[in-house]
Design an enzyme around this catalytic site. Sequence first.
Site, PDB file in Angstrom:
ATOM      1  N   ARG A 103       0.872  -1.183   0.000  1.00 11.40           N
ATOM      2  CA  ARG A 103       0.000   0.000   0.000  1.00 11.40           C
ATOM      3  C   ARG A 103       0.902   1.224   0.000  1.00 11.40           C
ATOM      4  O   ARG A 103       1.699   1.401   0.931  1.00 11.40           O
ATOM      5  CB  ARG A 103      -0.912   0.007   1.223  1.00 11.40           C
ATOM      6  CG  ARG A 103      -1.536   1.379   1.464  1.00 11.40           C
ATOM      7  CD  ARG A 103      -2.645   1.351   2.479  1.00 11.40           C
ATOM      8  NE  ARG A 103      -3.818   0.669   1.952  1.00 11.40           N
ATOM      9  CZ  ARG A 103      -5.026   0.746   2.508  1.00 11.40           C
ATOM     10  NH1 ARG A 103      -5.220   1.476   3.599  1.00 11.40           N
ATOM     11  NH2 ARG A 103      -6.040   0.096   1.975  1.00 11.40           N
ATOM     12  N   HIS A 130      -7.428   0.905  -6.279  1.00 16.07           N
ATOM     13  CA  HIS A 130      -7.626   0.071  -5.077  1.00 16.07           C
ATOM     14  C   HIS A 130      -8.321  -1.219  -5.521  1.00 16.07           C
ATOM     15  O   HIS A 130      -9.470  -1.486  -5.177  1.00 16.07           O
ATOM     16  CB  HIS A 130      -8.469   0.836  -4.058  1.00 16.07           C
ATOM     17  CG  HIS A 130      -8.428   0.265  -2.663  1.00 16.07           C
ATOM     18  ND1 HIS A 130      -7.699  -0.863  -2.335  1.00 16.07           N
ATOM     19  CD2 HIS A 130      -9.033   0.668  -1.505  1.00 16.07           C
ATOM     20  CE1 HIS A 130      -7.857  -1.119  -1.046  1.00 16.07           C
ATOM     21  NE2 HIS A 130      -8.663  -0.219  -0.531  1.00 16.07           N
ATOM     22  N   GLN A 133     -10.066  -3.749  -3.025  1.00 17.06           N
ATOM     23  CA  GLN A 133     -11.341  -3.248  -2.517  1.00 17.06           C
ATOM     24  C   GLN A 133     -12.474  -3.610  -3.468  1.00 17.06           C
ATOM     25  O   GLN A 133     -13.549  -4.054  -3.046  1.00 17.06           O
ATOM     26  CB  GLN A 133     -11.274  -1.721  -2.355  1.00 17.06           C
ATOM     27  CG  GLN A 133     -12.564  -1.129  -1.831  1.00 17.06           C
ATOM     28  CD  GLN A 133     -12.861  -1.583  -0.416  1.00 17.06           C
ATOM     29  OE1 GLN A 133     -12.015  -1.479   0.449  1.00 17.06           O
ATOM     30  NE2 GLN A 133     -14.049  -2.111  -0.177  1.00 17.06           N
ATOM     31  N   ASP A 221     -17.118   7.445  -1.266  1.00 19.48           N
ATOM     32  CA  ASP A 221     -15.877   7.353  -0.486  1.00 19.48           C
ATOM     33  C   ASP A 221     -15.601   8.734   0.094  1.00 19.48           C
ATOM     34  O   ASP A 221     -16.262   9.729  -0.259  1.00 19.48           O
ATOM     35  CB  ASP A 221     -14.730   6.896  -1.411  1.00 19.48           C
ATOM     36  CG  ASP A 221     -13.451   6.509  -0.669  1.00 19.48           C
ATOM     37  OD1 ASP A 221     -13.471   6.421   0.573  1.00 19.48           O
ATOM     38  OD2 ASP A 221     -12.420   6.314  -1.343  1.00 19.48           O
ATOM     39  N   CYS A 261     -16.140   1.746   1.076  1.00 18.65           N
ATOM     40  CA  CYS A 261     -14.943   0.952   1.382  1.00 18.65           C
ATOM     41  C   CYS A 261     -14.516   1.095   2.837  1.00 18.65           C
ATOM     42  O   CYS A 261     -13.827   0.219   3.365  1.00 18.65           O
ATOM     43  CB  CYS A 261     -13.809   1.345   0.444  1.00 18.65           C
ATOM     44  SG  CYS A 261     -13.269   3.058   0.576  1.00 18.65           S
ATOM     45  N   ARG A 289     -13.445  -8.527   2.125  1.00 20.63           N
ATOM     46  CA  ARG A 289     -12.024  -8.299   1.853  1.00 20.63           C
ATOM     47  C   ARG A 289     -11.245  -9.589   2.148  1.00 20.63           C
ATOM     48  O   ARG A 289     -10.336  -9.953   1.404  1.00 20.63           O
ATOM     49  CB  ARG A 289     -11.479  -7.156   2.735  1.00 20.63           C
ATOM     50  CG  ARG A 289     -12.076  -5.784   2.490  1.00 20.63           C
ATOM     51  CD  ARG A 289     -11.711  -5.227   1.126  1.00 20.63           C
ATOM     52  NE  ARG A 289     -10.286  -5.147   0.908  1.00 20.63           N
ATOM     53  CZ  ARG A 289      -9.496  -4.140   1.319  1.00 20.63           C
ATOM     54  NH1 ARG A 289     -10.028  -3.117   1.938  1.00 20.63           N
ATOM     55  NH2 ARG A 289      -8.207  -4.147   1.055  1.00 20.63           N
TER      56      ARG A 289
HETATM   57  N1  NVA Z   1      -9.835   6.733  -1.204  1.00 16.83           N
HETATM   58  C1  NVA Z   1      -9.424   6.320   0.116  1.00 16.83           C
HETATM   59  C2  NVA Z   1      -9.669   4.863   0.313  1.00 16.83           C
HETATM   60  C3  NVA Z   1      -9.284   4.346   1.684  1.00 16.83           C
HETATM   61  C4  NVA Z   1      -9.491   2.874   1.831  1.00 16.83           C
HETATM   62  C5  NVA Z   1      -7.955   6.659   0.313  1.00 16.83           C
HETATM   63  O1  NVA Z   1      -7.177   6.469  -0.619  1.00 16.83           O
HETATM   64  O2  NVA Z   1      -7.598   7.145   1.385  1.00 16.83           O
HETATM   65  N1   CP Z   2     -11.065  -0.025   2.767  1.00 18.64           N
HETATM   66  C1   CP Z   2      -9.776  -0.111   3.149  1.00 18.64           C
HETATM   67  O1   CP Z   2      -8.861  -0.347   2.358  1.00 18.64           O
HETATM   68  O2   CP Z   2      -9.595   0.049   4.486  1.00 18.64           O
HETATM   69  P1   CP Z   2      -8.212   0.260   5.251  1.00 18.64           P
HETATM   70  O3   CP Z   2      -7.683   1.611   4.804  1.00 18.64           O
HETATM   71  O4   CP Z   2      -8.572   0.222   6.697  1.00 18.64           O
HETATM   72  O5   CP Z   2      -7.265  -0.823   4.847  1.00 18.64           O
END
Ligand code: NVA
Ligand code: CP
Length: 305
Positions: A103, A130, A133, A221, A261, A289
């Site tokens: 990540r 993502h 997700q 989101d 998500c 997930r």
């Molecule tokens: N769009 C959000 C998703 C978090 C799971 C981010 O990138 O922070």
């Molecule tokens: N939805 C998601 O990816 O959650 P986290 O940021 O908690 O991993």
Amino acid sequence: MDRTRHFLSIADWSPERLREALDLADRLKADPDAAGRPLAGKTLAMIFTKSSTRTRVSFQVGTHQLGGQALFLSSRDIQIGRGEPLSDTARVLSRFVHGIMIRTFAQSDVEALAEHGSIPVINGLTDLLHPCQIMADLQTARDEFGPDLSGRTVAWIGDGNNVANSWLNAAAKLGFRLRLACPEGYDPDPVILAAAGRATQVDLFRAPVEAAEGAHVVTTDVWASMGQEEEAAERARAFEGYHVGADVLARAADDAIFLHCLPAHRGEEVAAEVIDGPASRVWDEAENRLHSQKAILAMLMGAPS
Ligand code: NVA
Ligand code: CP
């Protein structure tokens, strides 16, 4: 690089391979041991340069359930945080472990790991995508509407962000319709949007109620993603009105479900009465997930190495 050896983007996998993963995810949901222990003796390295609850825990638990072990590697503690090139990290990790989940910010960093390592790389979120997700989201939609989503409509309300881009990739592969409502200046990635528009019906609106019209899945989101904290005030102004409230959900199909998500901000992108209401499937979505990522892990890392 053979991109199908990795899970860098939904766009890299064929519809058949995506369906195979989703079917396996369904079997794993019904029976956590359905795949046996394909990761016995194997290790997944999990590199995080951003926060996580769901991704971290689901990958760690999923790897354990498949017979393997997962290593949590925070960029604060490993040498990439001090500037060691990702290409070198990829080569070294390939000598120790059997797969990497990462990540991070730049999609190009995930691609670099895959390019320079010799083991499967899984994209656990970048600024662009993502994909894990959306596999869970697709599993949740299939739980509700059956395995063929091609006749269904998904409405995306809000930021054209990493999650929206991966929804576009999925719509292109599986043939469902996507209706998006994004404020001007916050549309999805133009290349991904155009490619999806060539493959399936994609409509971009400015008004959330228009995008929600007749949708089977309504989803949104946060207004500011990880890494955009300094833009939060400006984004809060731009996204005013980009909110999934009861009025927006009322425009969707009678049997529509709501997905997010998570983490969510009640009172910003979604009303508490929606996310905590009867149409919400967000807890099933979070659970999925685990099942969908176990399917990906088994498919990528389960074969003899
Ligand atoms: N769009 C959000 C998703 C978090 C799971 C981010 O990138 O922070
Ligand atoms: N939805 C998601 O990816 O959650 P986290 O940021 O908690 O991993």
